[in-house]
Motif scaffolding. Sequence first.
Motif, PDB file in Angstrom:
ATOM      1  N   ARG A 198       7.056  13.797  -0.387  1.00  0.00           N
ATOM      2  CA  ARG A 198       7.178  12.577   0.433  1.00  0.00           C
ATOM      3  C   ARG A 198       8.252  12.724   1.525  1.00  0.00           C
ATOM      4  NH1 ARG A 198       9.391   6.888  -0.645  1.00  0.00           N
ATOM      5  NH2 ARG A 198       7.919   5.424   0.278  1.00  0.00           N
ATOM      6  N   VAL A 233       8.762  11.086   5.928  1.00  0.00           N
ATOM      7  CA  VAL A 233       9.738  10.061   6.294  1.00  0.00           C
ATOM      8  C   VAL A 233      10.745  10.718   7.233  1.00  0.00           C
ATOM      9  CG1 VAL A 233      11.417   8.402   5.410  1.00  0.00           C
ATOM     10  CG2 VAL A 233       9.471   9.052   3.996  1.00  0.00           C
ATOM     11  N   ALA A 286      13.562   9.224   0.439  1.00  0.00           N
ATOM     12  CA  ALA A 286      12.138   9.532   0.261  1.00  0.00           C
ATOM     13  C   ALA A 286      11.700   9.551  -1.198  1.00  0.00           C
ATOM     14  CB  ALA A 286      11.794  10.870   0.917  1.00  0.00           C
ATOM     15  N   LEU A 346       9.295   2.354   2.915  1.00  0.00           N
ATOM     16  CA  LEU A 346      10.337   2.667   3.901  1.00  0.00           C
ATOM     17  C   LEU A 346       9.762   2.505   5.301  1.00  0.00           C
ATOM     18  CD1 LEU A 346      11.725   5.945   2.272  1.00  0.00           C
ATOM     19  CD2 LEU A 346      12.898   3.727   2.353  1.00  0.00           C
ATOM     20  N   ILE A 395       8.623   3.313   9.045  1.00  0.00           N
ATOM     21  CA  ILE A 395       8.220   4.471   9.856  1.00  0.00           C
ATOM     22  C   ILE A 395       8.085   3.977  11.300  1.00  0.00           C
ATOM     23  CG2 ILE A 395       7.111   5.756   7.972  1.00  0.00           C
ATOM     24  CD1 ILE A 395       4.377   4.689   8.989  1.00  0.00           C
ATOM     25  N   THR A 439       5.141   0.760   7.780  1.00  0.00           N
ATOM     26  CA  THR A 439       5.863   1.250   6.604  1.00  0.00           C
ATOM     27  C   THR A 439       5.036   2.289   5.856  1.00  0.00           C
ATOM     28  OG1 THR A 439       4.959  -0.598   5.319  1.00  0.00           O
ATOM     29  CG2 THR A 439       7.193  -0.868   6.120  1.00  0.00           C
ATOM     30  N   ILE A 440       5.748   3.212   5.219  1.00  0.00           N
ATOM     31  CA  ILE A 440       5.122   4.129   4.266  1.00  0.00           C
ATOM     32  C   ILE A 440       5.174   3.369   2.942  1.00  0.00           C
ATOM     33  CG2 ILE A 440       7.354   5.356   3.980  1.00  0.00           C
ATOM     34  CD1 ILE A 440       5.826   7.867   3.191  1.00  0.00           C
ATOM     35  N   SER A 447       2.211   7.126   7.934  1.00  0.00           N
ATOM     36  CA  SER A 447       2.928   8.411   7.929  1.00  0.00           C
ATOM     37  C   SER A 447       2.011   9.586   7.591  1.00  0.00           C
ATOM     38  CB  SER A 447       4.014   8.360   6.873  1.00  0.00           C
ATOM     39  OG  SER A 447       3.410   8.288   5.580  1.00  0.00           O
TER      40      SER A 447
END
Length: 228
Positions: A49, A53, A61, A67, A69, A74-75, A103
């Motif tokens: 991952r 990120v 990560a 999180l 991006i 977001t991821i 992502s």
Amino acid sequence: MTGPAGEDHGRDDDLPATLAERKMRFLFALRSRGVTDARVLTAMEKVDRGRFVRGIFAARAYEDMPLPIACGQTISQPSVVGLMTQALNIGPRDTVLEIGTGSGYQAAILAQLARRVYTVDRWKRLVREAQETFSALGLVNVTAMTTDGSFGLPDQAPFDRILVTAAAEDPPGPLLQQLKPGGIMVLPVGQSDAVQHLIKVTRTERGFDYDELRPVRFVPLVEGLGNE
Ligand code: SAH
């Protein structure tokens, strides 16, 4: 003399976790949150991952949280990625469509399990960056494209599996139509500012069966292309 609790920096548990330790905890967290399918866990162990990120969030990560991006997206949270992948029950000969490349993390995991993966996003920039990551990882069975995924990908349809990683109020009609009989689609439904539910739609010979899996929170499925 020993200082008050918390000041003794010589203890092992105060040392920053190594990458291997963080990855081990990451897999443990997935299992404890219900990701138990061995093939899914193996795929998630293989796909780092940390490669998806960028910037200051890369250090987080291996935490089980969504999180930020680029493009304000977001991821997704890894345990949710795992549960969605598990619910798809992908076979090695399947062709999978993902709506919402973001992502590229989820698509890279799908690519470990399926024969072919198509992933689309409304932001050109996200698609370009995901393609760069796929090439760097040597993933040759995933194709990313910029398009409005609400209409699916008619040229490549029908699909064995469809995964939508942005929330719509209802399952988009074109996606239902592009699912093969026996096929499975997993998607969050509900309004963007309210509780959404992850649902599993199975296409049968006669129609569609719906199962509600769990409450989730995703960015909305938005019409049209982004401007970046
Ligand atoms: N699966 C991603 C996370 C997705 S976030 C990952 O693994 O990182 C949701 C994504 O859906 C965002 O990138 C957003 O741009 C995209 N999206 C929203 N509406 C869309 C639409 N109509 N067509 C295609 N992509 C869309």
